[in-house]
Enzyme design. Structure first.
Site, PDB file in Angstrom:
ATOM      1  N   GLU A 240      38.772 -12.097 -11.896  1.00 45.39           N
ATOM      2  CA  GLU A 240      38.522 -12.867 -13.117  1.00 45.39           C
ATOM      3  C   GLU A 240      39.507 -14.021 -13.289  1.00 45.39           C
ATOM      4  O   GLU A 240      40.211 -14.142 -14.293  1.00 45.39           O
ATOM      5  CB  GLU A 240      38.555 -11.939 -14.336  1.00 45.39           C
ATOM      6  CG  GLU A 240      37.466 -10.894 -14.298  1.00 45.39           C
ATOM      7  CD  GLU A 240      37.331 -10.089 -15.595  1.00 45.39           C
ATOM      8  OE1 GLU A 240      38.278 -10.057 -16.391  1.00 45.39           O
ATOM      9  OE2 GLU A 240      36.248  -9.503 -15.809  1.00 45.39           O
TER      10      GLU A 240
ATOM     11  N   HIS B 201      39.154   3.201 -21.894  1.00 47.45           N
ATOM     12  CA  HIS B 201      37.979   2.463 -21.413  1.00 47.45           C
ATOM     13  C   HIS B 201      37.078   3.418 -20.633  1.00 47.45           C
ATOM     14  O   HIS B 201      37.552   4.157 -19.770  1.00 47.45           O
ATOM     15  CB  HIS B 201      38.440   1.317 -20.512  1.00 47.45           C
ATOM     16  CG  HIS B 201      37.361   0.340 -20.197  1.00 47.45           C
ATOM     17  ND1 HIS B 201      36.360   0.594 -19.295  1.00 47.45           N
ATOM     18  CD2 HIS B 201      37.112  -0.893 -20.686  1.00 47.45           C
ATOM     19  CE1 HIS B 201      35.556  -0.447 -19.236  1.00 47.45           C
ATOM     20  NE2 HIS B 201      35.981  -1.366 -20.078  1.00 47.45           N
TER      21      HIS B 201
ATOM     22  N   GLU C 190      31.190  -5.486 -12.301  1.00 43.77           N
ATOM     23  CA  GLU C 190      31.760  -4.578 -13.302  1.00 43.77           C
ATOM     24  C   GLU C 190      30.807  -4.435 -14.469  1.00 43.77           C
ATOM     25  O   GLU C 190      30.203  -5.410 -14.920  1.00 43.77           O
ATOM     26  CB  GLU C 190      33.070  -5.137 -13.871  1.00 43.77           C
ATOM     27  CG  GLU C 190      34.252  -5.094 -12.953  1.00 43.77           C
ATOM     28  CD  GLU C 190      35.516  -5.624 -13.637  1.00 43.77           C
ATOM     29  OE1 GLU C 190      35.624  -5.522 -14.873  1.00 43.77           O
ATOM     30  OE2 GLU C 190      36.371  -6.161 -12.934  1.00 43.77           O
TER      31      GLU C 190
HETATM   32  C1  GAL Z   1      37.505  -6.710 -16.812  1.00 47.54           C
HETATM   33  C2  GAL Z   1      38.604  -6.612 -15.770  1.00 47.54           C
HETATM   34  C3  GAL Z   1      38.893  -5.171 -15.419  1.00 47.54           C
HETATM   35  C4  GAL Z   1      39.047  -4.352 -16.667  1.00 47.54           C
HETATM   36  C5  GAL Z   1      37.788  -4.488 -17.511  1.00 47.54           C
HETATM   37  C6  GAL Z   1      37.818  -3.688 -18.775  1.00 47.54           C
HETATM   38  O1  GAL Z   1      37.501  -7.919 -17.444  1.00 47.54           O
HETATM   39  O2  GAL Z   1      38.256  -7.306 -14.602  1.00 47.54           O
HETATM   40  O3  GAL Z   1      40.049  -5.106 -14.633  1.00 47.54           O
HETATM   41  O4  GAL Z   1      40.152  -4.787 -17.372  1.00 47.54           O
HETATM   42  O5  GAL Z   1      37.643  -5.833 -17.863  1.00 47.54           O
HETATM   43  O6  GAL Z   1      36.671  -3.936 -19.552  1.00 47.54           O
END
Ligand code: GAL
Length: 669
Positions: A152, A353, A302
Site C-alpha cells: 500500500e 482485526h 486483501e
Molecule cells: C491494509 C494493510 C494490512 C492491514 C489491513 C487491515 O490496509 O495492507 O497490512 O493493516 O489494512 O485492514
C-alpha cells in the site's frame, strides 16, 4: 492466469508466521488449518524486514525457508513481499533521513509503517539490498508465485531532497521559468518566481502547483516501485504486483498499472445498514477498474474475513454477506480473493482485526467455517480462471480531475464537492441496470465502447476533447455532467466559456454560463419526461448553441431554462447534465439511454433487489454471478437452464438466492 501454471482461483491471505516463531506448534497447526480452509496462496514477509535482516547485512532466512518448503510440499504458492513498507529501527537510527518530513518541516520519528522518504539514499539502497537478497534466494523456488512489492504505497514527504526533486520535476515539465510562471498565473498575489528553488509545494493559493505536487508524488512512488522491481528482476522473472487501495485519493493508480504484471487491490467494505446498494456498486466500480487497467483478471489481495477493526462500526457480516462480497470481486473480474490476515496476532493495533484463524486457534469459529465453505466451493470454479469481461460502456475516473477540482475554492467544501461520490453514483445508476462496465481514465482508448460517461471530468488533458469528438462522430453516446471541462491540464480555466472553451462548446452544442451553488434550504428541480426530480448542490445555467433541451429547471428565476441537453453529432450524440440530482433521476435517465444506445443487460427480467455480472470463459461458457442486495430470499427467473456450479445441480430456468446471498451459474450454449 495470475500465477504461472497454477490453474486455480487464488484463495488465502497475508500470512505472518514470523509473529509466531516462539509459540511451538502454531505453524504446524496453521498448515493443517489451511487445508481445511481450502487455501492455496499466501503473501509472506510484508512486514518482516527486521525479522529477515536483524541488523545491517545480517540476514536470517531460516524461518522463511521453512515456510517455502512447507508450501512446496503441500502445493501452495507464495507471493513474497519486498519488506520496504516497514523499515527496521536500526535503519532509521543510522539513516535518519529515511523518516519523512511533514508539511510544517518537522521530521517524523521511527515507528508505525509506510512512512519512509522515497528519496532517502540510505533507505533506497537498503531496500535494493534486501530485495536482491530475497530474489536471489527464492527466485527459483517452486513455491514462489510472484512478488508482492512493498505494501500500500502512499504518502508525501516535504524534506529538502524531495523538494529538490519536485523542482527538477517542474523544470522538466515546463522547460523555462517563464512557462512555469504563465501556467501558474503567477502575477496573482505577486507569485512570480525567478529560480526553481523558490517554488513552494504547499502554498494553498497556487492551484497549478498543488496539482503538480500530486502528480509529482505519484511519479516519485512509481519511480520507487520501479527501483524495487528492478532489484528483484536481476534474479527473478516471476510476476510482480503492488497492492493498490481502490480509489485512494492522492495517487493516480493509472500510472502504476503498466509496471504490474497483474493488478491487486485491498478492499474493505463494511455493509452497514441502508448502504448495501451504494457499497456493492462502489466495490464493483473499483473491481471493474482493476480489470480494465490491464484488460485481464486481477487479484483481490486483501479483504476482511471477520470484523474490520478500523471501521467505525466493525460489524460482523450477516449470513450471506461474506460470500456475496467475495463473489462481487470474482464476477467483476478477479481471479482470486485473499484476506488480511490468516491468523490474528495477539497484540498491537490490529489485534481485533478479523482473521481466518482467531485467538482460539480452532476451525470452530463462524469466520473459519464461512471461509472453509467458500474455499471448498471455489474449487468448482477453476474454469473461471482467465475468463473475460466484454463491456461496451465505460465510466471515466480520472484522478487529476479530482485533484484539480478539490483544489479550487468556490465550489463548496469537499462535503459538497463529492467528486468521488458523483463518479460512484453515475456508475451505480448504470450498474443498477445490470450491464457490464469498464472504468477507465481519459487517456485510454475510447473506441471499444458504445457509451462513455464523464462524471465531473473537470480537467481536460491535452487531446481529450478531440478524442471525445471522434468517439461521438463514429457513433458513440457521450454523457457529461456539471463541472465538466472547466480547466486545462494546468488548472487554468478555459478562455471562451465552458464546457472546454470554444471547441468544447461546439462539441456539446451549449454554453455553460455559470453555476448556482445550492444551499440545503434551496429548492430546485428538473423536469424530465414530464416528471420532476430534486436537484441538490449544483445547477448550471445552460444556453443552447446547437443542442436541444431535454429537461428544464423547475424552480427559481431560471425555471424553464435547459438543465439537460442533447446534441446529435456525426453518427452519435452528446448529452450534458447541468445539475446534480439524486439516484432516482440517474436510474431513470440511464435506463432510457441504455436502450437508445443499444447496450444490453447481462440478464434481463431480474428482480429489483438482484444484480448480475458475467464473465466469459475460453471454452465458450458464460459464468453468471447473481447478487441479492436484500435480507429476504429472491427467486430469479433465468432465460435458460443453467448449471448451478456454486451449489451443485441444475438451475431449471429459476434459482433462489438466499438473504444477502450470491451464486454462480454456468451456461454453455
Ligand atoms: C491494509 C494493510 C494490512 C492491514 C489491513 C487491515 O490496509 O495492507 O497490512 O493493516 O489494512 O485492514
Amino acid at each position: 492466469m495470475i500465477i504461472r501454471n497454477f490453474n486455480h482461483i487464488l484463495h488465502g491471505g497475508d500470512y505472518n508466521p514470523d509473529q509466531w516463531l516462539h509459540t511451538p506448534g502454531t505453524i504446524d497447526r496453521d498448515f493443517e488449518l489451511m487445508e481445511k480452509a481450502h487455501c492455496n496462496t499466501f503473501s509472506v514477509g510484508i512486514f518482516s524486514w527486521s525479522q529477515l535482516e536483524v541488523e545491517p547485512d545480517r540476514f536470517e532466512f531460516g524461518w522463511l525457508d521453512d515456510i517455502f518448503e512447507r508450501c512446496e510440499k503441500t502445493g501452495k504458492k507464495l507471493f513474497l513481499a519486498t519488506p520496504s513498507a516497514s523499515k527496521p529501527a536500526w535503519l532509521a537510527q543510522r539513516w535518519p533521513d529515511s523518516c519523512r518530513v511533514d508539511r510544517a518541516g518537522v521530521r517524523d520519528r521511527w515507528g508505525a509503517r509506510q512512512n519512509s522518504c522515497f528519496s532517502s539514499p540510505g533507505y533506497r539502497e537498503r531496500v535494493r539490498i534486501v530485495n536482491r537478497k530475497l530474489a536471489e534466494r527464492y527466485a527459483h523456488h517452486p513455491a514462489l508465485g510472484g512478488w508482492h512489492i512493498s505494501n500500500e504505497y502512499h504518502g508525501e514527504c516535504g524534506c529538502e531532497l524531495c523538494r529538490h526533486r519536485f523542482h527538477d520535476f517542474l523544470r522538466k515539465r515546463y522547460g523555462t521559468l517563464e512557462n512555469f510562471n504563465q501556467a501558474n498565473w503567477s502575477a496573482f498575489w505577486g507569485h512570480a518566481i525567478t529560480d526553481w528553488s523558490q517554488v513552494e509545494p504547499f502554498d494553498y493559493s497556487t492551484d497549478a502547483t498543488a496539482l503538480d505536487w500530486w502528480r509529482f508524488c505519484t511519479e516519485v512512488i512509481v519511480d520507487f516501485f520501479q527501483m524495487e522491481i528492478d532489484a528483484v528482476r536481476e534474479f527473478s522473472d516471476a510476476p510482480v504486483t503492488t497492492n493498490l487501495m481502490g480509489l485512494f485519493p492522492t495517487l493516480d493508480y493509472w500510472k502504476f498499472a503498466p509496471l504490474c504484471d497483474f493488478i491487486s487491490d485491498d478492499c474493505y467494505p463494511t455493509w452497514l445498514d441502508g448502504d448495501t446498494e451504494r457499497e456493492a456498486a462502489s466495490v464493483s466500480l473499483r473491481h471493474d477498474m482493476h480489470y480494465t487497467m490491464l484488460g485481464k483478471p486481477f487479484l483481490m489481495m486483501e479483504s476482511c474475513p471477520g470484523i474490520p477493526n478500523y471501521a467505525r462500526y466493525p460489524k460482523l457480516r450477516r449470513p450471506g454477506e461474506f460470500e456475496r462480497e467475495m463473489l462481487l470481486a470474482l464476477g467483476h473480474g478477479a481471479d482470486g480473493t485473499m484476506y488480511f490476515q490468516w491468523r490474528k496476532g495477539r497484540n498491537n493495533c490490529e489485534k481485533f482485526h478479523g482473521a481466518v484463524v482467531g485467538h482460539d486457534g480452532t476451525d470452530q469459529t463462524l469466520t473459519f467455517r464461512r471461509v472453509a465453505s467458500y474455499g471448498e466451493k471455489l474449487e468448482r470454479l477453476s474454469g473461471l480462471v482467465g475468463a473475460e469481461k466484454k463491456p461496451v460502456t465505460a465510466v471515466i475516473y480520472d484522478w487529476e480531475s479530482n485533484w484539480a477540482f478539490g483544489q479550487c475554492n468556490a465550489a463548496g467544501g469537499n462535503q459538497v464537492k463529492q467528486w468521488e461520490a458523483t463518479a460512484i453514483n453515475h456508475y451505480r445508476a448504470l450498474w443498477n441496470h445490470n450491464i457490464d462496465l469498464a472504468v477507465i481514465d481519459s487517456e485510454q482508448d475510447f473506441s471499444h465502447y458504445k457509451l462513455l460517461v464523464l462524471p465531473m471530468l473537470f480537467l481536460f488533458k491535452p487531446g481529450v476533447l478531440e478524442r471525445l469528438r471522434d468517439f461521438v462522430e463514429q457513433g458513440g453516446t457521450l454523457v457529461a455532467t456539471y463541472f465538466t471541462g472547466y480547466v486545462d491540464e494546468n488548472n487554468n480555466c478555459f478562455s471562451g466559456g465552458n464546457p472546454g472553451g470554444a471547441a468544447g462548446r461546439e462539441l456539446f452544442g451549449i454554453w455553460n454560463e455559470d453555476f448556482d451553488g445550492l444551499q440545503p434550504t434551496s429548492r430546485q428541480t428538473i423536469v424530465w419526461n414530464g416528471r420532476r426530480y430534486p436537484v441538490e448542490d449544483y445547477a448550471e445555467l445552460l444556453h443552447l448553441e446547437g443542442a436541444e433541451s431535454e429537461a428544464t429547471y423547475g424552480d427559481d428565476f431560471y425555471a424553464g431554462t435547459p438543465a439537460v441537453t442533447r446534441r446529435k453529432l456525426g453518427k452519435g450524440c452528446v448529452v450534458y447534465l447541468g445539475a446534480r440530482t439524486g439516484m432516482e433521476f440517474l436510474n431513470d435517465f440511464y435506463g432510457s439511454l441504455l436502450k437508445e444506445a443499444g447496450v444490453e443487460p447481462v440478464l434481463t427480467g431480474l428482480p429489483d433487489a438482484v444484480r448480475a455480472a458475467r464473465r466469459s470463459a475460453s471454452d465458450g461458457s458464460d459464468y453468471y454471478f447473481l447478487y441479492n442486495l436484500t435480507g429476504t430470499e429472491q427467486p430469479v427467473n433465468l432465460p435458460a437452464t443453467m448449471t448451478d456450479i456454486w451449489n451443485g445441480g441444475e438451475a431449471t430456468r429459476c434459482v433462489t438466492l438466499p438473504p444477502n446471498g450470491a451464486t454462480v451459474l454456468q451456461f454453455k450454449p
